[in-house]
Design an enzyme around this catalytic site. Structure first.
Site, PDB file in Angstrom:
ATOM      1  N   CYS A 158     -12.092  54.530   8.447  1.00 39.65           N
ATOM      2  CA  CYS A 158     -12.487  53.565   9.476  1.00 39.65           C
ATOM      3  C   CYS A 158     -13.689  52.768   8.963  1.00 39.65           C
ATOM      4  O   CYS A 158     -14.457  53.229   8.129  1.00 39.65           O
ATOM      5  CB  CYS A 158     -12.765  54.252  10.807  1.00 39.65           C
ATOM      6  SG  CYS A 158     -13.921  55.646  10.759  1.00 39.65           S
TER       7      CYS A 158
ATOM      8  N   SER B  40     -15.047  58.175   7.426  1.00 41.74           N
ATOM      9  CA  SER B  40     -15.791  56.989   7.871  1.00 41.74           C
ATOM     10  C   SER B  40     -16.283  56.264   6.637  1.00 41.74           C
ATOM     11  O   SER B  40     -16.528  56.881   5.602  1.00 41.74           O
ATOM     12  CB  SER B  40     -17.003  57.399   8.700  1.00 41.74           C
ATOM     13  OG  SER B  40     -18.044  57.861   7.844  1.00 41.74           O
ATOM     14  N   ASP B  41     -16.414  54.955   6.733  1.00 42.22           N
ATOM     15  CA  ASP B  41     -17.112  54.247   5.662  1.00 42.22           C
ATOM     16  C   ASP B  41     -18.545  54.808   5.657  1.00 42.22           C
ATOM     17  O   ASP B  41     -19.011  55.376   6.654  1.00 42.22           O
ATOM     18  CB  ASP B  41     -17.106  52.740   5.900  1.00 42.22           C
ATOM     19  CG  ASP B  41     -17.271  51.966   4.588  1.00 42.22           C
ATOM     20  OD1 ASP B  41     -17.765  52.551   3.605  1.00 42.22           O
ATOM     21  OD2 ASP B  41     -16.924  50.777   4.550  1.00 42.22           O
ATOM     22  N   CYS B  42     -19.243  54.657   4.522  1.00 44.71           N
ATOM     23  CA  CYS B  42     -20.492  55.412   4.390  1.00 44.71           C
ATOM     24  C   CYS B  42     -21.549  55.007   5.405  1.00 44.71           C
ATOM     25  O   CYS B  42     -21.961  53.853   5.470  1.00 44.71           O
ATOM     26  CB  CYS B  42     -20.981  55.322   2.951  1.00 44.71           C
ATOM     27  SG  CYS B  42     -19.803  56.168   1.874  1.00 44.71           S
TER      28      CYS B  42
ATOM     29  N   ALA C 132     -21.044  54.842   8.568  1.00 39.69           N
ATOM     30  CA  ALA C 132     -20.480  54.086   9.687  1.00 39.69           C
ATOM     31  C   ALA C 132     -20.712  54.793  11.025  1.00 39.69           C
ATOM     32  O   ALA C 132     -20.799  54.137  12.066  1.00 39.69           O
ATOM     33  CB  ALA C 132     -18.989  53.836   9.474  1.00 39.69           C
TER      34      ALA C 132
END
Ligand SMILES: *[C@@H]1O[C@H](CO)[C@@H](O)[C@H](O)[C@H]1NC(C)=O
Ligand SMILES: *[C@@H]1O[C@H](CO)[C@@H](O)[C@H](O)[C@H]1NC(C)=O
Ligand SMILES: *[C@@H]1O[C@H](CO)[C@@H](O)[C@H](O)[C@H]1NC(C)=O
Length: 618
Positions: free
Chosen positions: A261, A294-296, A298
């Site tokens: 995401c 998750s994107d880092c 996020a």
């Protein structure tokens, strides 16, 4: 459909990016990977070690043996070891967009292997429109990852590639990482690349692929609307028709074991806190068997960037309840215990995530004894990295992805016997940095366009013309003089990561500063039409070149110097279709598509809302 070219339109312009360069210094080998459930392991009697059981059962058994404190620390990309159960630490974050990369934390190029095969940037490879090629590239990257793992230079086998966001706005700094603007092409790319990366075994994944960034993540930094907090305005129809199909194809056709995401929110909801997206759609309708990353950081942005929740604990709970399983970074590790104590989420929410995570590790073969002895992948080693087959695949991809945009004067192909001397002009002719696309790794070999041409032309007069791709400073007169007395002139212009990269969108489609003046002056001075090779990630406005009869051919570049030379000399036919539209500057008119979105109600959309070939053809 006038003027601007659609993806399938041969009319004009073209694309390109990249391959590689630079070797890292040699150091010692990484520490050997540890593993679980080997012969004689104390925990061997537990169900999670029993290879006869389905992975879901094994993962559930392992999760049930963890304490609550142990559980919450498994929710980050750096998952610690649990020594009492013989569970090794695990690094979830590795990258393999167009070859293994040092961007993630899990791959190290400081041991036996110091270089890996660097394929062209994805947007170039997309221009081949060849899903067999995309599959073979994924397969090769997965093989090299296994080899690195066996050598103790990879801490994990979960690769956070491909990037299948739709390339809607030509100024987006990460557009080069994607297969372009067309949902059908992007969907085919997604499935083929994921299948290659994950391998064909029905029992053990070669590597785990992760499709990112779901969804409508199409902007990095544009006039304050940074990727960490912007809200994508997207109609349900556009989401279904345009932005989501590549993710669907990843999961449904490619059987991807992860979706990531994104940072942005969509219509007011941060994607990492959206149960409709993560649970109902991706896991439910599409049937994903895997984990959501998750994107880092996020999850931290759910509160800090989007102000969607009042507290850190609410943010963590919102993400886990929505269906996110692993947060890149330590925010969820740090705040989960308090969220549990405050009753914002339950242990069952954590267990559900951990079962998804451990099941993927098990499918990678990490709980079956030493993975380096795996009958499937245990034999892979240094000889499988930068192998002759992989090198020739990288060249094939470069050759097939270079696009010819114009050849009105019929100046191409060049003939070796007829070209004994040439002027090579431009800041990208001999600039290794300009060849590197986002997420590059240390390549096994490297040739700049100038080096490639030296294999074909005896006498070359080289002038960079500009002192960098930014071209604030140009020696135009000098370049024009050299062009004036040369038999042939080849210009290597375009962009580099100073103009477009992750975190950096462009504000204009024009070539930087003095590049256009330099090209025009050189073309004017030359005896015959010049050849213009553009090495860029995203599109640039080439109207000036399209209309200039002295500019005989426009090429994309970067697929490596040798590929360019081969194409220029007619040893390989270029592609003639672009995976993304090349617009004139005026089309974007200062707005960024994803921030405003087309209104479903408006039949007569202003031009700036209509760009993309999908709307041009309405
Ligand atoms: C290689 O780099 C990694 C990450 O910096 C480090 O942990 C490891 O110790 C290094 N290996 C050697 C042999 O230097
Ligand atoms: C979490 O990560 C941040 C940023 O990397 C670091 O400063 C902090 O010490 C970490 N916290 C813990 C508890 O590991
Ligand atoms: C290019 O030249 C300009 C003007 O002299 C200078 O300011 C700039 O730093 C130079 N750039 C590079 C990359 O050398």
């Amino acid at each position: 459909m006038r003027l601007a070219m659609g993806a399938a339109d041969i009319a004009a312009l073209l694309m390109m990016v990249i391959t590689p360069a630079l070797l890292l210094p040699m150091a010692a080998a990484g520490k050997p990977p540890s593993f679980s459930c080997g012969p004689g392991a104390a925990q061997g009697r537990y169900a999670f070690c029993d290879q006869r059981l389905p992975v879901e059962r094994r993962a559930a058994d392992l999760v049930a043996r963890l304490t609550l404190a142990e559980k919450v620390w498994q929710l980050g990309d750096k998952a610690p070891a649990v020594p009492r159960l013989g569970v090794p630490s695990y690094m979830w974050w590795s990258e393999g967009l167009h070859g293994l990369s040092r961007w993630g934390r899990g791959m190290h190029f400081n041991g036996t292997v110091r270089a890996v095969t660097s394929f062209p940037q994805v947007l170039l490879t997309a221009a081949s429109f060849d899903d067999g090629l995309w599959y073979r590239i994924g397969q090769a990257i997965g093989t090299e990852a296994r080899a690195l793992y066996n050598l103790g230079q990879a801490e994990g086998l979960t690769i956070w590639s491909p990037n299948v966001n739709i390339y809607r706005d030509p100024r987006w700094g990460r557009g080069q990482e994607t297969p372009g603007e067309d949902p059908v092409t992007a969907s085919k790319y997604a499935a083929a690349f994921v299948r290659g990366l994950q391998g064909t075994s029905t029992t053990t994944l070669q590597t785990s692929a992760c499709c990112k960034h779901a969804t409508a993540d199409d902007l990095d930094d544009w006039k304050g609307a940074v990727r960490y907090r912007y809200d994508a305005k997207v109609t349900p129809q556009d989401l279904a028709d345009t932005f989501n199909p590549p993710f669907r194809s990843c999961v449904v056709d490619g059987k991807a074991t992860c979706v990531m995401c994104s940072y942005n929110s969509v219509n007011g909801v941060p994607t990492c806190a959206d149960p409709d997206l993560l649970t109902k759609t991706i896991r439910g309708e599409w049937g994903m068997n895997g984990y959501v990353a998750s994107d880092c950081d996020a999850v931290a942005l759910i509160r800090g960037g989007h102000h969607y929740t009042p507290t850190d604990e609410d943010a963590v709970a919102a993400a886990l309840k929505a269906g996110m399983d692993m947060d890149c970074g330590n925010y969820t590790q740090v705040h989960s215990m308090a969220a549990l104590q405050q009753g914002k989420m339950t242990e069952q929410d954590v267990d559900k995530a951990l079962r998804n995570l451990f099941a993927v590790r098990m499918r990678l073969g990490h709980f079956n004894g030493d993975p380096r002895r795996s009958p499937l992948y245990g034999g892979l080693g240094a000889a499988d990295v930068c192998s002759p087959a992989h090198r020739s695949l990288a060249l094939e991809a470069a050759l097939d992805g270079i696009v010819l945009l114009k050849n009105d004067a019929g100046i191409l192909p060049l003939h070796r016997s007829a070209v004994t001397s040439a002027a090579v002009i431009g800041p990208n002719a001999d600039n290794r940095g300009a060849l590197l696309g986002n997420y590059f790794g240390p390549p096994c070999e490297f040739a700049t366009p100038l080096q490639g041409l030296r294999e074909y032309v005896k006498n070359i007069a080289f002038r960079p013309g500009c002192n960098s791709t930014s071209c604030d400073f140009a020696k135009i007169d000098e370049a024009a003089a050299v062009a004036g007395w040369s038999e042939h002139v080849i210009l290597f212009m375009g962009l580099s990561q100073k103009q477009e990269e992750e975190g950096l969108d462009r504000t204009s489609l024009l070539l930087p500063a003095k590049q256009q003046s330099l090209i025009a002056a050189v073309a004017r001075a030359a005896k015959r039409p010049v050849i213009l090779v553009l090495l860029t990630g995203g599109p640039v406005d080439v109207t000036f070149a399209k209309n200039d009869p002295k500019i005989g051919a426009i090429y994309p570049g970067q697929a490596g110097g040798l590929a360019i030379a081969k194409v220029l000399f007619g040893e390989h036919n270029p592609s003639c279709r672009l995976p993304v539209t090349w617009y004139p500057e005026g089309y974007t008119q200062g707005r960024f598509y994803i921030l405003e979105g087309p209104s479903a109600k408006s039949m007569h959309r202003p031009l700036w809302l209509t760009y993309t070939y999908a709307y041009l053809s309405i």
